[in-house]
Scaffold this motif. Structure first.
Motif, PDB file in Angstrom:
ATOM      1  N   VAL A 154      14.581  81.265  70.692  1.00  0.00           N
ATOM      2  CA  VAL A 154      15.069  81.251  72.072  1.00  0.00           C
ATOM      3  C   VAL A 154      15.840  82.525  72.364  1.00  0.00           C
ATOM      4  O   VAL A 154      16.378  83.168  71.464  1.00  0.00           O
ATOM      5  CB  VAL A 154      15.975  80.022  72.360  1.00  0.00           C
ATOM      6  CG1 VAL A 154      15.217  78.732  72.165  1.00  0.00           C
ATOM      7  CG2 VAL A 154      17.214  80.038  71.504  1.00  0.00           C
ATOM      8  N   ILE A 165      19.584  81.848  76.369  1.00  0.00           N
ATOM      9  CA  ILE A 165      19.928  80.440  76.516  1.00  0.00           C
ATOM     10  C   ILE A 165      21.376  80.292  76.048  1.00  0.00           C
ATOM     11  O   ILE A 165      21.725  80.778  74.968  1.00  0.00           O
ATOM     12  CB  ILE A 165      19.013  79.539  75.650  1.00  0.00           C
ATOM     13  CG1 ILE A 165      17.534  79.774  75.975  1.00  0.00           C
ATOM     14  CG2 ILE A 165      19.397  78.073  75.771  1.00  0.00           C
ATOM     15  CD1 ILE A 165      17.006  79.136  77.216  1.00  0.00           C
ATOM     16  N   GLU A 179      23.248  74.887  74.717  1.00  0.00           N
ATOM     17  CA  GLU A 179      21.891  74.428  74.970  1.00  0.00           C
ATOM     18  C   GLU A 179      20.963  74.754  73.796  1.00  0.00           C
ATOM     19  O   GLU A 179      19.993  74.038  73.547  1.00  0.00           O
ATOM     20  CB  GLU A 179      21.341  75.042  76.251  1.00  0.00           C
ATOM     21  CG  GLU A 179      22.013  74.510  77.504  1.00  0.00           C
ATOM     22  CD  GLU A 179      21.439  75.129  78.772  1.00  0.00           C
ATOM     23  OE1 GLU A 179      20.220  75.399  78.806  1.00  0.00           O
ATOM     24  OE2 GLU A 179      22.221  75.338  79.719  1.00  0.00           O
ATOM     25  N   ARG A 180      21.245  75.821  73.066  1.00  0.00           N
ATOM     26  CA  ARG A 180      20.419  76.206  71.920  1.00  0.00           C
ATOM     27  C   ARG A 180      20.387  75.100  70.870  1.00  0.00           C
ATOM     28  O   ARG A 180      19.349  74.828  70.284  1.00  0.00           O
ATOM     29  CB  ARG A 180      20.941  77.487  71.274  1.00  0.00           C
ATOM     30  CG  ARG A 180      20.622  78.722  72.045  1.00  0.00           C
ATOM     31  CD  ARG A 180      21.219  79.953  71.377  1.00  0.00           C
ATOM     32  NE  ARG A 180      20.987  81.101  72.215  1.00  0.00           N
ATOM     33  CZ  ARG A 180      20.336  82.188  71.835  1.00  0.00           C
ATOM     34  NH1 ARG A 180      19.873  82.268  70.601  1.00  0.00           N
ATOM     35  NH2 ARG A 180      20.153  83.189  72.651  1.00  0.00           N
ATOM     36  N   SER A 182      12.769  81.314  76.955  1.00  0.00           N
ATOM     37  CA  SER A 182      13.735  82.185  77.601  1.00  0.00           C
ATOM     38  C   SER A 182      14.112  81.636  78.966  1.00  0.00           C
ATOM     39  O   SER A 182      13.284  81.051  79.666  1.00  0.00           O
ATOM     40  CB  SER A 182      13.136  83.589  77.763  1.00  0.00           C
ATOM     41  OG  SER A 182      14.016  84.428  78.466  1.00  0.00           O
ATOM     42  N   ASP A 183      15.365  81.837  79.324  1.00  0.00           N
ATOM     43  CA  ASP A 183      15.827  81.503  80.674  1.00  0.00           C
ATOM     44  C   ASP A 183      16.162  82.820  81.358  1.00  0.00           C
ATOM     45  O   ASP A 183      17.226  83.384  81.136  1.00  0.00           O
ATOM     46  CB  ASP A 183      17.044  80.587  80.629  1.00  0.00           C
ATOM     47  CG  ASP A 183      17.528  80.190  82.020  1.00  0.00           C
ATOM     48  OD1 ASP A 183      16.937  80.651  83.020  1.00  0.00           O
ATOM     49  OD2 ASP A 183      18.477  79.406  82.091  1.00  0.00           O
ATOM     50  N   PHE A 190      19.414  83.061  83.479  1.00  0.00           N
ATOM     51  CA  PHE A 190      20.724  82.903  82.848  1.00  0.00           C
ATOM     52  C   PHE A 190      21.628  84.102  83.104  1.00  0.00           C
ATOM     53  O   PHE A 190      22.807  83.957  83.400  1.00  0.00           O
ATOM     54  CB  PHE A 190      20.555  82.677  81.340  1.00  0.00           C
ATOM     55  CG  PHE A 190      21.858  82.587  80.584  1.00  0.00           C
ATOM     56  CD1 PHE A 190      22.732  81.532  80.805  1.00  0.00           C
ATOM     57  CD2 PHE A 190      22.201  83.548  79.672  1.00  0.00           C
ATOM     58  CE1 PHE A 190      23.934  81.450  80.120  1.00  0.00           C
ATOM     59  CE2 PHE A 190      23.409  83.471  78.965  1.00  0.00           C
ATOM     60  CZ  PHE A 190      24.271  82.415  79.198  1.00  0.00           C
TER      61      PHE A 190
END
Length: 112
Positions: free
Chosen positions: A70, A73, A77-78, A105-106, A109
């Motif tokens: 990831v 993030i 949340e990870r 991926s976000d 963020f």
């Protein structure tokens, strides 16, 4: 034990054995065949017990064979994502390496 091995895709099967979700026949079995998809361990267990054992505990989980990392993030949340990945048969990697098959991926963020 009376079974028949089909080396090629066939609609005339009761279940499909795959190593992981990256196998081509996994997608075919999931989308077209809609039959149980299990690991080779199920077949071994059937052989050991000389009977057709329940398939539930041998089903191929949705992330089996995947190495997922990831980025972008939040840390809290990870941990949840890592838990979901491992509970569903995948492996979590804290580092993005060549062994990773998927990256989550976000992009929003850091945009806010």
């Amino acid at each position: 034990m009376g079974g028949v091995l089909h080396a090629k895709a066939s609609l005339d099967v009761n279940f499909v054995i795959v190593k992981n979700v990256l196998a081509g026949k996994y997608k075919w079995a999931l989308n077209t065949l809609k039959k149980p998809i299990v690991t080779i361990n199920w077949l071994s267990q059937c052989w050991n017990e000389h009977r057709n054992v329940p398939q539930d505990s041998f089903r191929v989980l949705p992330f089996s064979g995947l190495m997922i990392s990831v980025t972008r993030i939040p840390a809290d949340e990870r941990k949840e994502i890592e838990k979901l990945i491992t509970e569903n048969g995948g492996k979590y990697s804290a580092e993005l390496t060549k062994k990773c098959t998927h990256l989550i991926s976000d992009i929003s963020f850091y945009d806010s």
